[in-house]
Write an enzyme that holds these catalytic residues in place. Structure first.
Site, mmCIF file in Angstrom:
data_model
loop_
_atom_site.group_PDB
_atom_site.id
_atom_site.type_symbol
_atom_site.label_atom_id
_atom_site.label_comp_id
_atom_site.label_asym_id
_atom_site.label_seq_id
_atom_site.Cartn_x
_atom_site.Cartn_y
_atom_site.Cartn_z
ATOM 1 C CG ASP A 1 -2.037 0.906 1.235
ATOM 2 O OD1 ASP A 1 -2.204 1.617 0.226
ATOM 3 O OD2 ASP A 1 -2.793 0.944 2.217
ATOM 4 C CG ASP B 1 -7.574 4.631 0.954
ATOM 5 O OD1 ASP B 1 -7.506 3.384 0.836
ATOM 6 O OD2 ASP B 1 -6.663 5.314 1.438
#
Lengths: 925, 545
Positions: free
Chosen positions: A523, A599
């Site tokens: 990530d 996200d």
């Protein structure tokens, strides 16, 4: 609570005021990016660029070379290389000859040196070279002015620089400095050319301007697709009143939808499709890019075409369209701008959608078959707090009888965000934990982000520091920025030694607490730098080879996940297929990682936008993709959560994930009804896993992604060209995810002439080229099997996919109007490379024709031992109850029982019985 | 997807897959619950247990799902919704989902669910039975001991006269007291009012006298100053002040940039010279503030004291008051407000206002005192003493009144608290328990509040106020909910679920935060121990295995 305060402090540092939406002030507009500002306004009446045809050289068969001149700056020469490639593809490179500084040519993306094919070329006149290559392709290179026209099947499809926007900023010395060019161009000193400042961040730009712009025009196309990643429509919208689409890998906090802002990854690849052809353009460039899209009408009477000799070609083509008297054809004009690098364009000439996939795969590769469990259901949260928490989540799935394959651990599992470590107060025995999950056939994924905490006591940091493995500032110091662990540094994967060293962090010895059942999530790898310009690296920091981040920015995330992949391959001595999930990506990422859309948020609009976002990734080669189920930020209401589970059950990567500030949302926390609905959705995913797995195998082999826009299967159906509320899974399932609250009815367009569609739940039939109003309730996932396609399923339930690999198969044969159908089944051990190294697989083809269902091997080199057998055949659209059914396999014969339901024309054959590995014929009479 | 199959038994030829060998009876009836064995008769067609379909018995456990309810495949994994019965000899027989059958995971302790897979399941039934026995014995012992302790606690509670059992009587007494106090308070208030009228009148009178006196003093003071100044200025003693006499006093030049010119002096005097009378009426007030070399006045004007520079000292002396404020805030908004009764406001407000006006008047008097030094006459002093006495009596009674009032509230609250089905949790009402963790102390005052106290010396955070019992439907008193605590940044209001567990000592254990700012904790207490468990009859052991 300390950790939350800690987060708050970051947020305060970032000065992100709003919780609802992205703060756009933190990210540049085109106008704030000086090269975009310059290139976007570059629209001369005529182009100063000319090809010197006399300079033409044949370097190799399939490789022609020319000199290209900027007539306004006669001392600046460019080299133009044309490469005719296999699979109907053309590569065009333009670079400065003897530049002041070598220009960056992108590495790591191409699967190899593209294979050249012979070109038949001739000078049609003194100003033009025509070349024919591949099966259907042709180029016309116009010398003065410089222009390149491309044809497939003699249809004019792409024109380069027909709008005169080709503009190559050569490297130059700053005027006033020693030995500066004498050309006294004020344009050379335009604001932002030699340095620029965004917010408080200064970009020193030591090499000055170096951007390239070019117009690529798609003739007779109305729709272009691709250039992810944007939270926007699938058919790209015109940017005439917005910024251009931006390609610059960034961590956008709480991104907004329906806008051209950059997101986490970039693939500078655009496709165009109409009912005659599918073509593609890929510009291999890893710098910051901006792309304008304009949907135009091209007036063939009054523009430059009429003055050119090729007008007849156009009219010939458009003449095929009757009554097109107004001489207007649609055209999509696109204007591409990159900050640095070279022009390295690949043109894929199709002409079919599947050709395009093959052509792009030949250049950048395809997604290798993932382990079976990776395409099953994943349960994630920031964070599962400790071992007890993980066990109780696992028990929850057991107790509620919901299938599950993977449990994930986000950053809090580490010792203070030091990746490759564990917070031992919470995870005292991670190996035991993984072993215990493995009893249920389940895996674990942990996160390893690219920022390395600055802490001499952290072994990764200490070793990297002592070897000088971190990315450097322009002054040669280790670059330091802020991320989750506080002060951090970033590994320079561009250095082969560092790349290798990083991959070795994944050995069981180096990564304590990891087992063969542990896989990886990368990530924050854009990379995200909380205090950096636009939350990422400054552009003037320096990578291995003396390249600036400006040159290579969009590659950074990909290099990390490539190194992770390599690490996982090597820890099993090349035996077990890795699984890596990445947020940042570039062209070629598909070879080593799955990608998710980052996200997102728990809003219906984000559920809806997931489809176009995933389709844009799919068509540009990134096929193993998904969006966080439920939405990462905020709390979904139960209805939204259920609908998201239902939609994502038919999307390639299926993972529930939630932000640390959200309430728990494991599937059983919303009452019995919702638990049941979520269970059903996940179970349905598992019943189709044999089909999904076969599609992923097809993706590896042919580059065809499993999730597809409708036009791939229905290229002539114009109604599908803008469709983004419906999508296909393979060529057999049409999916309409319900993406609005309190929906009782949806309007579904069924594509395809003479096509019949079967509701997978009720077997109700719908005809193609029709829009039907379909009643839905919370149970409904409107999914339809296409007549003519046979889909293998596993209707038996298991707690995890790997426990089902030898379970029997049900074949669902959906007949088309001619009572025919065909389909495939691929099977192997679900996790190793034995399918490649030892040919341990089966690949079967099923065909139904003339009342006979046949199973034959598609690839006789494959052998795979399995107990799996055919337990049921369901034939949809069978017109009458057959008298007798006989199945023959080798010298064996059986007469299985059957049942028939006239209302839905459904025939179910009970226990036909043969092994999935056998050849057999089932005859109905 | 269930269809009636066209069955011709003669044509059932399934040779591709064979039913595994072994005792036919065992195979055919594999996975059937003992209680349902009578439904599975091999010589008869089988009817699905939901009655939806009748099939030949050969279809039972033939690894193909025919019944919608999965009842034809109790021994295979063919039905997604079926159930498999693990006999588990030596332990409890259990039902597991059919999809656990043959999946490579040992789910039955006798391993019977994995009859076809290659994995070997150890028979763990005996061990499990032992473990079960041991854990049940331990539970029984724990609950038995706990119940004893519980009895003690409850017994000691009943002897306490402030216990809930007597609370009604106590409450009645208190309310009686309160009524008396209220009456008394009113009387004291009236008394206070009356004497304050007298006091105020006397004070007013005194004030007037003082003011008159002060005015007279002021006038004579000015007069003296004026005469002195005139004499001082009149250097030649001609009882006139001339321009050149005044011109010496350059400090009177309003325009300091140039010289003190004759014109400027004349503009002050208004003519070439003035006599005493003119000086008194037009000049003195104009120049008295700037005038220097004035002889010492009879009453010295005090030097203005310079403002002190803000120093570290003054900062630190201020900060405790800030903290006091926070503490008060905390006390009133978090603790008191939740107990506040509406009718109490009257007194509190009065009380508040009273003290405020008192404060201002004292300040005022002080000021007067400073400048004029007034002495009250004896009569006024007497009246003031009486008034002060009346005020003190009033406040004394007021405090008592409030204290009783709060006691009543707490008692009322206690009496409305649901302290368990048998009132067994009444002993811990308002009792506080602490749990120490790495960073925080968690303090729960039962049926009241839950707090998180930072060990680093930071502030206390309320993580919830008593809300309700929130156990599962069949066991509501298993869990307590404290909700509506301080709101998290970017999150919900904090809340806490307390799970009660039988234990010998009363203590909190195992605090967790499964979702952001939603806490859980376990409270061990003898009060949660169950006599039924403690006295589970031993003879049932045999029946259960």
């Amino acid at each position: 609570m300390i950790k939350f305060l800690y987060l708050i402090s970051f947020i305060l540092i970032l000065n992100i005021p709003s919780i609802e939406n992205v703060d756009r002030q933190n990210f540049k507009t085109c106008d704030q990016s000086s090269f975009c500002r310059r290139q976007r306004k570059y629209k001369p009446d005529t182009t100063p660029y000319e090809v010197d045809l006399n300079s033409m050289k044949t370097i190799d068969k399939g490789h022609l070379q020319f000199i290209l001149l900027n007539t306004l700056k006669s001392n600046i020469k460019f080299q133009l290389d044309l490469y005719t490639l296999e699979h109907n593809s053309l590569r065009v490179k333009i670079n400065e000859i003897n530049p002041l500084r070598k220009r960056y040519e992108v590495e790591y993306v191409l699967v190899g040196e593209p294979k050249l094919v012979d070109v038949t070329f001739k000078k049609t006149d003194n100003n033009q070279v025509e070349g024919r290559f591949g099966e259907t392709a042709k180029f016309l290179l116009n010398a003065k002015p410089f222009r390149l026209d491309l044809f497939t099947n003699d249809i004019f499809v792409i024109s380069v620089n027909s709008k005169n926007m080709f503009n190559f900023e050569h490297y130059r010395k700053k005027s006033g400095s020693d030995g500066a060019e004498t050309e006294n161009n004020t344009e050379d000193n335009e604001d932002g050319m030699w340095e620029e400042t965004f917010k408080s961040h200064h970009d020193s730009k030591p090499y000055g301007p170096s951007s390239i712009g070019v117009d690529i025009n798609f003739l007779n196309f109305e729709n272009v697709y691709g250039i992810p990643e944007h939270a926007d429509a699938f058919s790209l919208r015109s940017t005439h009143d917005t910024d251009p689409y931006r390609l610059y890998n960034l961590d956008i906090f709480e991104y907004d939808i329906k806008n051209p802002m950059a997101l986490y990854g970039a693939v500078p690849y655009m496709l165009a499709h109409n009912e005659h052809a599918t073509v593609g353009f890929f510009w291999l460039n890893a710098a910051e890019g901006w792309i304008d899209v304009l949907n135009d009408k091209l007036n063939t009477k009054n523009n430059w075409f009429s003055r050119q000799n090729i007008f007849s070609t156009i009219t010939n083509f458009f003449g095929t369209k009757s009554n097109n008297d107004n001489n207007e054809v649609p055209e999509v004009t696109t204007h591409w701008m990159f900050e640095t690098g070279i022009f390295d364009g690949f043109f894929f000439m199709g002409p079919t959608p599947n050709d395009i996939f093959k052509q792009y795969k030949a250049i950048t590769g395809s997604t290798p078959l993932p382990p079976l469990w990776a395409i099953a259901y994943h349960q994630c949260r920031w964070n599962y707090n400790d071992e007890d928490d993980v066990r109780s989540v696992n028990n929850g799935f057991e107790q509620h009888q919901i299938p599950l394959d993977v449990i994930w651990l986000d950053i809090e599992h580490t010792n203070g965000k030091r990746y490759f470590t564990w917070d031992t107060s919470k995870f005292s025995d991670p190996e035991k934990l993984q072993d215990d999950l493995a009893i249920y056939g389940r895996k674990m994924v942990t996160i390893t982000d690219p920022h390395i905490k600055k802490d001499d006591g952290y072994h990764i940091y200490a070793e990297a520091k002592s070897h000088g493995y971190f990315v450097k500032t322009k002054d040669g110091a280790d670059y330091e920025g802020w991320c989750w662990p506080g002060s951090s540094m970033w590994l320079d994967y561009f250095n082969p030694d560092i790349y290798k060293w990083y991959s070795q962090r994944y050995t069981y010895d180096n990564y304590k607490g990891s087992t063969p059942n542990l896989f990886i999530w990368n990530d924050m790898n854009e990379p995200s730098v909380f205090n950096g310009p636009e939350v990422t690296f400054p552009k003037d920091i320096v990578h291995y080879g003396d390249w600036e981040n400006r040159d290579v920015h969009n590659l950074y995330g990909m290099l990390q996940h490539m190194a992770s992949f390599k690490g996982l391959v090597e820890r099993s001595n090349g035996h077990i297929r890795p699984f890596i999930l990445t947020r940042s990506f570039f062209a070629g990422s598909q070879r080593t990682a799955a990608v998710w859309t980052g996200d997102n948020a728990a809003h219906w609009s984000h559920l809806k936008i997931a489809v176009p976002m995933l389709l844009s990734l799919s068509v540009t080669g990134i096929g193993f993709i998904g969006a966080d189920v439920g939405g990462f930020f905020n709390n979904p209401d139960p209805q939204l959560l259920v609908r998201w589970y239902q939609a994502a059950a038919f999307q390639p990567f299926y993972r529930e994930h939630a932000h640390i500030d959200t309430a728990r949302r494991e599937p059983w926390l919303f009452g019995d009804d919702n638990t049941r609905l979520i269970r059903q959705a996940i179970e349905q995913r598992y019943t189709y896993l044999p089909y999904w797995y076969t599609l992923f195998y097809k993706q590896e082999k042919q580059g065809i992604p499993p999730m597809l826009p409708l036009w791939v299967n229905f290229p002539h159906d114009k109604n599908t060209f803008k469709t983004e509320d419906l999508f296909m899974v393979g060529n057999g399932l049409l999916v309409y995810p319900v993406t609005e609250a309190d929906t009782n009815q949806v309007a579904i367009y069924f594509p395809g002439e003479n096509t019949v569609w079967y509701d997978i739940r009720t077997f109700t039939q719908h005809n193609g080229l029709q829009t039907a109003l379909i009643n839905v309730d919370m149970e409904s996932i409107p999914v339809y099997q296409r007549g003519g396609v046979i889909i293998p399923q596993r209707l038996r339930k298991r707690r995890a996919s790997m426990l089902a690999i030898h379970d029997p198969i049900t074949l669902v044969v959906a007949l088309d109007r001619n009572h025919e159908a065909e389909g495939e089944l691929y099977m192997d051990d679900g996790q190793s490379y034995d399918y490649r190294q030892k040919q341990q697989f089966i690949h079967r083809r099923f065909t139904f024709k003339n009342n006979e269902l046949q199973s034959i091997s598609l690839d006789s080199t494959g052998k795979f031992e399995t107990d799996a057998w055919i337990e049921r055949v369901v034939i949809l659209g069978y017109p009458k109850n057959p008298n007798r059914i006989i199945i023959n396999s080798g010298d064996k014969q059986a007469i299985p029982l059957h049942s028939y339901q006239e209302a839905t024309q459904t025939l179910v054959i009970r226990r036909p019985g043969p092994s999935v590995t056998a050849n057999w014929t089932l005859t109905l009479s | 997807m269930m269809f009636l199959f066209y069955v011709n038994l003669a044509t059932i030829l399934c040779f591709f897959t064979s039913i595994s060998n072994g005792n036919i009876q065992q195979t055919v009836l594999r996975g059937v619950q003992t209680s349902l064995l009578s439904m599975y008769i091999p010589s008869k067609p089988f009817t699905c247990l939901d009655g939806s379909l009748t099939i030949p018995f050969e279809f039972v456990n033939d690894d193909y799902c025919d019944c919608q309810d999965g009842s034809d495949e109790p021994g295979t994994s063919a039905c997604p919704n079926g159930q498999f019965f693990c006999e588990n000899k030596g332990y409890f027989g259990t039902l597991i989902p059919s999809h656990f059958v043959g999946d490579g995971v040992c789910d039955c302790c006798d391993g019977s669910d994995e009859y076809e897979t290659i994995i070997v399941c150890n028979n763990t039934c005996f061990e499990l039975a032992q473990k079960f026995q041991a854990s049940r014995d331990a539970q029984r012992a724990l609950h038995a001991a706990g119940v004893e302790k519980k009895k003690q606690i409850l017994a000691s509670t009943t002897t306490n006269k402030f216990g809930r059992q007597f609370s009604q009587k106590h409450l009645d007494e208190l309310e009686q007291d309160l009524k008396i106090l209220e009456k008394e308070l009113k009387e004291k208030e009236e008394l206070k009012r009356q004497v304050e009228i007298l006091e105020n009148a006397a004070k007013e009178k005194h004030k007037k006298l003082c003011e008159e006196k002060r005015t007279m003093q002021d006038v004579s003071l000015r007069n003296n100053q004026m005469h002195e100044m005139f004499a001082d200025l009149d250097t030649n003693g001609d009882s006139l002040i001339s321009i050149d006499e005044l011109q010496k006093h350059t400090e009177l030049d309003t325009n300091q940039q140039n010289e003190f010119t004759i014109e400027e002096v004349r503009s002050i005097l208004g003519s070439d010279s003035v006599n005493l009378n003119e000086f008194n009426t037009t000049i003195f007030d104009q120049i008295s503030n700037s005038y220097r070399q004035l002889p010492e006045p009879t009453r010295p004007t005090p030097e203005p004291t310079p403002l002190p520079e803000p120093s570290i000292d003054s900062m630190t002396t201020q900060s405790p008051s800030l903290e006091t404020f926070i503490d008060e805030e905390d006390l009133t908004t978090h603790t008191r407000s939740s107990y506040k009764y509406e009718d109490e406001d009257d007194y509190e407000e009065d009380h508040h206002r009273e003290s405020k006006t008192l404060a201002t008047s004292i300040e005022h008097e002080k000021h007067i005192h400073d400048s004029v030094a007034p002495e009250y006459d004896d009569e006024t002093k007497k009246l003031m003493e009486i008034a002060e006495e009346a005020r003190n009596r009033y406040h004394e009674i007021g405090e008592k009144f409030l204290s009783i009032k709060h006691q009543i509230e707490d008692l009322k609250k206690q009496s409305t608290v649901d302290a368990g089905p048998h009132d067994e949790y009444s002993p811990i009402i308002d009792q506080c328990f602490d749990y120490e963790e790495r960073e925080y102390t968690y303090r729960i005052c039962m049926f009241k509040t839950a707090k998180q106290i930072s060990k680093g010396g930071g502030s206390e955070v309320i993580i919830g106020y008593w809300d309700s019992w929130c156990g599962p439907k069949d066991n509501k008193y298993l869990k307590m909910k404290y909700s509506n605590g301080a709101t998290c940044w970017n999150g919900p209001p904090r809340s806490l679920i307390v799970t009660l567990q039988c234990g010998i000592e009363q203590k909190l254990t195992d605090v967790r935060e499964p979702s952001r700012c939603e806490y859980t904790i376990i409270f061990e207490t003898p009060l949660a121990c169950d006599e039924n468990i403690a006295t589970t009859s031993l003879h049932s052991d045999h029946v259960e295995f």
